[in-house]
Scaffold this motif. Structure first.
Motif, PDB file in Angstrom:
ATOM      1  N   GLN A   1      -3.376   1.476   5.319  1.00 29.14           N
ATOM      2  CA  GLN A   1      -4.456   1.375   4.338  1.00 29.14           C
ATOM      3  C   GLN A   1      -5.813   1.596   4.996  1.00 29.14           C
ATOM      4  O   GLN A   1      -6.674   2.316   4.456  1.00 29.14           O
ATOM      5  CB  GLN A   1      -4.418  -0.003   3.667  1.00 29.14           C
ATOM      6  CG  GLN A   1      -5.444  -0.156   2.554  1.00 29.14           C
ATOM      7  CD  GLN A   1      -5.276  -1.456   1.790  1.00 29.14           C
ATOM      8  OE1 GLN A   1      -4.541  -2.352   2.213  1.00 29.14           O
ATOM      9  NE2 GLN A   1      -5.948  -1.567   0.663  1.00 29.14           N
TER      10      GLN A   1
ATOM     11  N   ASP B   1       1.595  -1.611   7.210  1.00 31.46           N
ATOM     12  CA  ASP B   1       1.074  -1.249   5.895  1.00 31.46           C
ATOM     13  C   ASP B   1      -0.440  -1.432   5.846  1.00 31.46           C
ATOM     14  O   ASP B   1      -1.164  -0.595   5.284  1.00 31.46           O
ATOM     15  CB  ASP B   1       1.750  -2.108   4.825  1.00 31.46           C
ATOM     16  CG  ASP B   1       1.527  -1.564   3.424  1.00 31.46           C
ATOM     17  OD1 ASP B   1       1.990  -0.440   3.146  1.00 31.46           O
ATOM     18  OD2 ASP B   1       0.880  -2.263   2.612  1.00 31.46           O
ATOM     19  N   GLN B   2      -0.930  -2.486   6.466  1.00 31.69           N
ATOM     20  CA  GLN B   2      -2.377  -2.713   6.517  1.00 31.69           C
ATOM     21  C   GLN B   2      -3.077  -1.663   7.366  1.00 31.69           C
ATOM     22  O   GLN B   2      -4.182  -1.214   7.039  1.00 31.69           O
ATOM     23  CB  GLN B   2      -2.655  -4.115   7.061  1.00 31.69           C
ATOM     24  CG  GLN B   2      -2.177  -5.231   6.154  1.00 31.69           C
ATOM     25  CD  GLN B   2      -2.447  -6.604   6.730  1.00 31.69           C
ATOM     26  OE1 GLN B   2      -2.942  -6.741   7.850  1.00 31.69           O
ATOM     27  NE2 GLN B   2      -2.111  -7.654   5.974  1.00 31.69           N
TER      28      GLN B   2
ATOM     29  N   PHE C   1       0.834  -1.211   0.000  1.00 32.66           N
ATOM     30  CA  PHE C   1       0.000   0.000   0.000  1.00 32.66           C
ATOM     31  C   PHE C   1       0.864   1.255   0.000  1.00 32.66           C
ATOM     32  O   PHE C   1       0.648   2.167  -0.804  1.00 32.66           O
ATOM     33  CB  PHE C   1      -0.934   0.016   1.219  1.00 32.66           C
ATOM     34  CG  PHE C   1      -1.662   1.320   1.381  1.00 32.66           C
ATOM     35  CD1 PHE C   1      -2.759   1.626   0.583  1.00 32.66           C
ATOM     36  CD2 PHE C   1      -1.229   2.279   2.306  1.00 32.66           C
ATOM     37  CE1 PHE C   1      -3.420   2.854   0.718  1.00 32.66           C
ATOM     38  CE2 PHE C   1      -1.880   3.492   2.438  1.00 32.66           C
ATOM     39  CZ  PHE C   1      -2.979   3.775   1.637  1.00 32.66           C
TER      40      PHE C   1
ATOM     41  N   TYR D   1       1.216   4.242  -2.718  1.00 34.04           N
ATOM     42  CA  TYR D   1       0.893   5.610  -2.275  1.00 34.04           C
ATOM     43  C   TYR D   1       2.042   6.559  -2.614  1.00 34.04           C
ATOM     44  O   TYR D   1       1.826   7.706  -2.991  1.00 34.04           O
ATOM     45  CB  TYR D   1       0.620   5.603  -0.766  1.00 34.04           C
ATOM     46  CG  TYR D   1      -0.023   6.879  -0.261  1.00 34.04           C
ATOM     47  CD1 TYR D   1      -1.395   7.052  -0.311  1.00 34.04           C
ATOM     48  CD2 TYR D   1       0.755   7.908   0.281  1.00 34.04           C
ATOM     49  CE1 TYR D   1      -1.994   8.219   0.160  1.00 34.04           C
ATOM     50  CE2 TYR D   1       0.171   9.069   0.744  1.00 34.04           C
ATOM     51  CZ  TYR D   1      -1.198   9.222   0.683  1.00 34.04           C
ATOM     52  OH  TYR D   1      -1.795  10.385   1.132  1.00 34.04           O
TER      53      TYR D   1
END
Length: 600
Positions: free
Chosen positions: A446, A442-443, A279, A283
């Motif tokens: 997001q 990272d999750q 992600f 980005y």
């Protein structure tokens, strides 16, 4: 006859020794006068207790220094060459040299904030013309040696009268009482956190006041640990900002954007890729990506200070900034922004009783299950808070799981891979555990950005980097690129994506928000050590660290220094130690930048 000659020699030596004591006492007094220049650098006491301590400390310290000079340089010559004319001339030269060195040290201390050392001397020698701004460096030594010769002869002619009055023992007792009392008072002040006294610890050269804290802690005794505000004062008059802010009135700004900074502890720049952080990788491609970005330090404290103040980490160690809130958050408040910070409790305690988060609602969380679970709480709490805001807001979300190699219980991460850098077997385990933590973060990013509209100014970066070690001491002392080079991505509404390859740092975040969001017209040097992230810096160096240990990152080398002037120079990859001298011009700029906001 022989005995008589021996007795006459003994009497002569005794008289010379007595004269030497009084000459040393006189030079201790002159040293006190010269030493008063240090106070113009650190500021004068504002209470009776401060003046009282300073008086006995000054008398005891400079008298002791003068006596040490006498014992080392004059007393042996008195025994070897007991001739008054030779001794008086020699003593005047030694005293003149000593006072000139002391005077030069006051100049170095006023300009750089450090006392003479091989490092400071090299630095000052390069900048000699700027330090010695007049012809006084010729006139002053001449005047001093004339005073010394006059005093030496004056005392010699009156030594018998002084001996008859028996003032020597009284003078020694007085100085001894001052010396011992100053250390006893400092022990009490150190144990009680009386900053009006302890702030003078580094003021005088070769000063090592006695402390009680280590002794008390080793015996399980705690000091008050309470900041004594009655005795607090500024070491200098702080000019922060240098000039009043001139920002556009909120009513004249259309569609004020929200501002969000996400700062991840232990986020390395070379670990953001499609496999580990898909992600964030995408980005970055969709926004402004800064590929050569550095934190303000290798720890949470210095990294966060740089993000909020835009100033070198050595400012953060000064008592003035314990009670001085950031210019940026004050300007955001004036512009009507609601402000909040979400961070782990452990990180909040780092800035306990300080003003860095003044004006912000502080939401801190903790979890017995680890820092990953704490990050989940902070992300969800931010999502709830932002949804409740009826007007524009500024927020900081601080996540810390990667720093602790943590993931939630039962978390399914990414597959193990071969490290892209040379690591020992134990470090390889940490490397892949670190990747699992990054995948988890990272999750979380997001999920967080699913609740952020496109009109929000967004910054995602690392508070600091990470080296693969379980030894906290090793981590805190390491100033290599892995520990300080961090990813940095910025989303500016209505701005196209691109990649910025010139070097940037955390010091540029404050100037960018002040100019792009608040439309402040001040010169950036009024409130920051950095430059806007949207233009290359005029400096060819970056300061990373605090006043204890710091690194100067230049184009081709990295110089690591400590407060005692010891330094090591590495190549830009931090792999090879270079055998070369300091680059003085850049270091002079660094030293002056670290004191620029204090009135001279």
């Amino acid at each position: 006859m022989v005995e008589r000659k021996k007795q006459m020699t003994r009497d002569k030596v005794s008289r010379l020794v007595n004269w030497g004591h009084w000459f040393a006492f006189f030079n201790g007094f002159l040293a006190m006068i010269v030493g008063a220049r240090y106070l113009s650098s650190v500021g004068y006491p504002e209470t009776i207790i401060g003046w009282g301590y300073l008086a006995i400390s000054t008398i005891g310290h400079f008298s002791f220094l003068a006596f040490i000079v006498y014992v080392v340089f004059l007393f042996p010559v008195t025994l070897l060459l007991p001739y008054s004319k030779i001794l008086r001339g020699y003593a005047a030269l030694v005293a003149t040299l000593g006072l000139c060195i002391l005077l030069y040290d006051t100049i170095i201390f006023d300009d750089y904030g450090i006392h003479l050392s091989p490092f400071a001397f090299d630095l000052a020698w390069t900048d000699l013309n700027a330090l010695l701004k007049s012809t006084s460096y010729i006139a002053t030594p001449t005047a001093i040696i004339l005073i010394e010769l006059t005093a030496a002869n004056f005392i010699w002619k009156r030594i018998e009268k002084l001996e008859k009055k028996q003032l020597g023992n009284k003078a020694i007792a007085f100085v001894g009482i001052c010396f011992v009392s100053s250390h006893l008072v400092h022990i009490w002040a150190d144990a009680s956190d009386v900053t009006q006294i302890t702030r003078f610890d580094d003021t005088y050269p070769l000063s090592y006041p006695a402390t009680a804290r280590s002794f008390m802690e080793s015996h399980g005794i705690e000091g008050t640990n309470i900041e004594d505000n009655r005795y607090q004062t500024k070491s200098r008059q702080l000019s922060y900002p240098v000039l009043p802010l001139q920002c556009k009135a909120p009513s004249l700004i259309k569609d004020q954007p929200n501002v969000l900074i996400v700062s991840v502890d232990g986020l390395r720049a070379d670990m953001v890729n499609e496999l580990t952080m898909p992600f964030l990788t995408q980005y970055q491609l969709d926004n402004k990506q800064f590929t050569e970005h550095y934190s303000g330090g290798n720890q949470f404290k210095t990294g966060m200070f740089a993000l909020f103040y835009g100033l070198q980490g050595n400012y953060g160690d000064r008592k003035e900034f314990y009670h001085t809130p950031p210019v940026m958050t004050g300007a955001l408040k004036e512009a009507g922004y609601q402000q909040a910070i979400f961070l782990p409790e452990d990180n909040q305690r780092v800035f306990e009783n300080r003003s860095i988060f003044n004006g912000l609602s502080v939401f801190s969380n903790s979890s017995e299950e680890g820092s990953a679970q704490t990050d989940i709480k902070n992300v969800q709490q931010f999502i709830n808070w932002s949804a409740e805001q009826g007007s524009h807001w500024f927020s900081m979300v601080n996540l810390s799981a990667p720093k602790h190699y943590d993931t939630p219980i039962g978390f399914l991460g990414v597959e193990t891979v071969k490290p892209h850098i040379d690591l020992k077997p134990a470090q390889k385990v940490l490397y892949n555990q670190y990747r699992q933590s990054l995948f988890f973060i990272d999750q979380q990013l997001q999920q967080l950005f699913n609740h952020i509209d496109n009109n929000t100014v967004v910054v995602i970066t690392g508070t600091h980097g990470q080296i693969f070690s379980s030894n906290p001491s090793e981590v805190n002392q390491d100033l290599s690129p892995g520990n300080v080079k961090v990813p940095f991505v910025m989303h500016l509404p209505k701005t196209s994506s691109d990649t910025v390859s010139y070097r940037t740092s955390h010091y540029g975040v404050v100037p960018t928000i002040m100019s792009q969001v608040l439309h402040c017209n001040n010169s950036i040097t009024d409130y920051s050590s950095g430059y806007s992230l949207l233009q290359p810096s005029e400096q060819n160096w970056v300061y990373i660290g605090d006043s204890s240990t710091f690194a100067i990152y230049q184009n081709d080398e990295i110089t690591v220094l400590d407060r005692h002037g010891k330094y090591r120079i590495y190549d830009i990859e931090y792999k090879k130690r270079l055998k070369q001298k300091l680059s003085a011009p850049e270091l002079i700029q660094v030293m002056r930048e670290g004191r620029r906001l204090y009135n001279q």
